[in-house]
Design an enzyme around this catalytic site. Structure first.
Site: not given
Lengths: 378, 378
Positions: A94-95, A273
């Site tokens: 993820d970021s 997720d």
């Protein structure tokens, strides 16, 4: 090295899709659940168990956690996260956006990016769309995420719109920096933008159209399962998926319960997720095809049956519910290990069965039958 | 079902012995280290890892812990500890004596036995030589221990003598009750008496002679490594082993460091248990053939070598020291799992090598070389 992540749509059943995502670290059969390996480890689970027992095809890492510890210098030296933790199948990061907003302290959002203090040592950091691309180049996941603001679930329309517009401007900067940089370890990385817009249909539509216009290798849907009613979440998924390109994988971030996942698969989502199987597992909650089990309950104390004799996971076959009850009551680490393996295997089994029924063309009937059972408390 | 636990002495090298213990759950090659599975689980390690990765041939359970939780009713219902935890190789249980003296509260020693309060919930209990035999019949280990008083390491001669005499009287009661009861699960159980006597040579001699006179299936040496200097411990082992029968296995309880184990093997000990590899492992201390590693130290941060590429344990081969450093620093459960597996595998490797060198006749030279290295801090 592939030039572009590709997605073969193999079959549909209503809006539900079965496909294959091709990456340089192998294929991913969708719909798929991705175990969360926050700090470079799926908590309490060995990499070999992810492969052999759970059947994980792709796992997650969290940019926020990995950036803070072990840090970029070390990950670069290691040759990326695959080398660092020994996981040789696809990875997604993820970021860091979501963690900055949920874990970090003293965060301040500006046009430039977001300043925050580490939850580990209070040190001050800045995430920008540009450096988050650079960090994810260093981590080296096969799929990386655009930097976004994940606005609170109860944001009013005005805030949600401003936040979405910021996320869109940040996306353009992500795409620009992503294009200016190369993968570091000889395998392709795909950048997925994230649809935002809270629970506002008009914003979700605008955001999905904006994301679709960027010709992305895959699309993510963020900012859901943050407190809104599930029917609102399902409606937002429908709105967004009616717009997102059909020939690209769609990833619903951070969702959710087994029921949420089946409902989202029915609405055309391919990738999931969630920390629920591992986090709730560590608290003794087991997900099964017949409903949920709180293994701490007295009723399991003398149930000398295997956890699941038909499971692909050895732990499910060799340990009994009574033994697991004992381990969790005695706060033994092995109990956390077994619950984590069990729940992850169940999630992977569930999406595998969903895929099988999409391919067989009878997904809706199967799904409706499962939904009845999944909500039960055993 | 065997009628009696037997011990084949295969070779000696000085006083060091290589043998085979035959039990109804299989053979045990000695010298052997027995991982400690206090509450029916070797902490953070799967049963399959004990078998395949660590090569454990026998593991321990603690009577004190198992009696309190899950308790005798449940263990009886399960069909004994083997059935309860799925471990199908030999098991040994201690008598609870040591734990009552080290963990329980409000303990009071009387001729009858020992009253104590549970460290879990404060409930009041009584252990006697008789009920400890009955509890160990229910747990069902292949080797069970006599109920003893483990006197403090710094006891004066007067206290040590009285305590030893009490232990001897308790032993007679153990033997009587053991003889009056049958194994419950169709496999033979062997009762090992325990030599006590603190650090007093005269008492150790009396105690060893008393134990030897009982024609036991095996003998244990207790009350060492409780704070006395190591040379005193080694001297006591020599005194005791000069008296104990040569054709029965000898078990040194709760010892110790890798160096302690090699010194004791040299002095004729066959069996060992200790929480050190797992407990210290969970604190990030790794035992290796070249010395000890504190994996938290900065020097391991960027050591991208496997923990031990030659190890029989997969975890040693697939994970790097740098990754393990990260996991332990980040307090990840997987770090505890890896350190536990590594240390237990090392202990089993060490006793396996000792055995190999005893059989080859060059144990003393090998042992002296190893001792030099084991004490180093890497």
């Amino acid at each position: 090295m592939i030039n572009r992540l590709t997605f073969d749509l193999k079959a549909t059943s209503g809006d539900a899709r079965a496909g294959i995502i091709h990456t340089d670290h192998g294929d991913i059969e969708t719909p798929i659940f991705m175990p969360v390996g926050t700090a470079g480890t799926v908590k309490a689970v060995h990499q070999s168990e992810l492969r052999k027992d759970i059947g994980a095809q792709i796992i997650l890492g969290n940019t926020y956690h990995l950036y803070l510890r072990p840090g970029c210098d070390l990950l670069r030296q290691a040759g990326g996260l695959h080398q660092f933790n020994g996981w040789d199948r696809p990875l997604l990061t993820d970021s860091g956006g979501f963690q900055v907003f949920s874990l970090a302290e003293n965060r301040k959002i500006k046009e430039e990016g977001c300043t925050f203090r580490s939850h580990i040592d209070g040190s001050k950091h800045l995430f920008t769309p540009e450096n988050v691309m650079e960090i994810q180049r260093i981590i080296g996941a096969d799929i990386i995420m655009a930097f976004d603001e994940c606005a609170p679930g109860d944001s009013d329309h005005r805030y949600a719109k401003r936040s979405m517009e910021l996320t869109h401007r940040w996306l353009d900067r992500c795409i620009k920096r992503f294009g200016e940089t190369e993968p570091l370890y000889g395998h392709h990385q795909a950048l997925f933008p994230i649809v935002q817009g809270c629970q506002y249909e008009d914003l979700r539509k605008i955001s999905a159209e904006y994301i679709a216009s960027k010709d992305p290798e895959g699309c993510a849907i963020g900012g859901l399962a943050v407190g809104e009613p599930t029917d609102v979440m399902y409606r937002m998924i429908e709105v967004v998926n009616s717009i997102l390109p059909k020939d690209r994988p769609r990833y619903l971030m951070g969702v959710g319960t087994p029921q949420n996942i089946l409902e989202a698969i029915e609405r055309g989502v391919d990738m999931f997720d969630c920390v629920m199987p591992t986090r709730n597992g560590r608290n003794g909650l087991l997900f099964t095809a017949e409903g949920t089990i709180n293994i701490k309950n007295k009723k399991w104390e003398s149930c000398f049956e295997p956890i699941n004799p038909m499971s692909a996971a050895e732990a499910d076959r060799v340990y009994t519910l009574a033994y697991l009850h004992h381990l969790i009551r005695a706060e033994e680490i092995l109990g956390l290990q077994i619950c984590s393996i069990h729940n992850l295997r169940f999630y992977l089994w569930l999406v595998g069965e969903a895929r099988r029924h999409i391919l067989a063309g009878d997904f809706p009937a199967w799904k409706n039958g499962m939904i009845q059972k999944l909500g039960r408390r055993l």
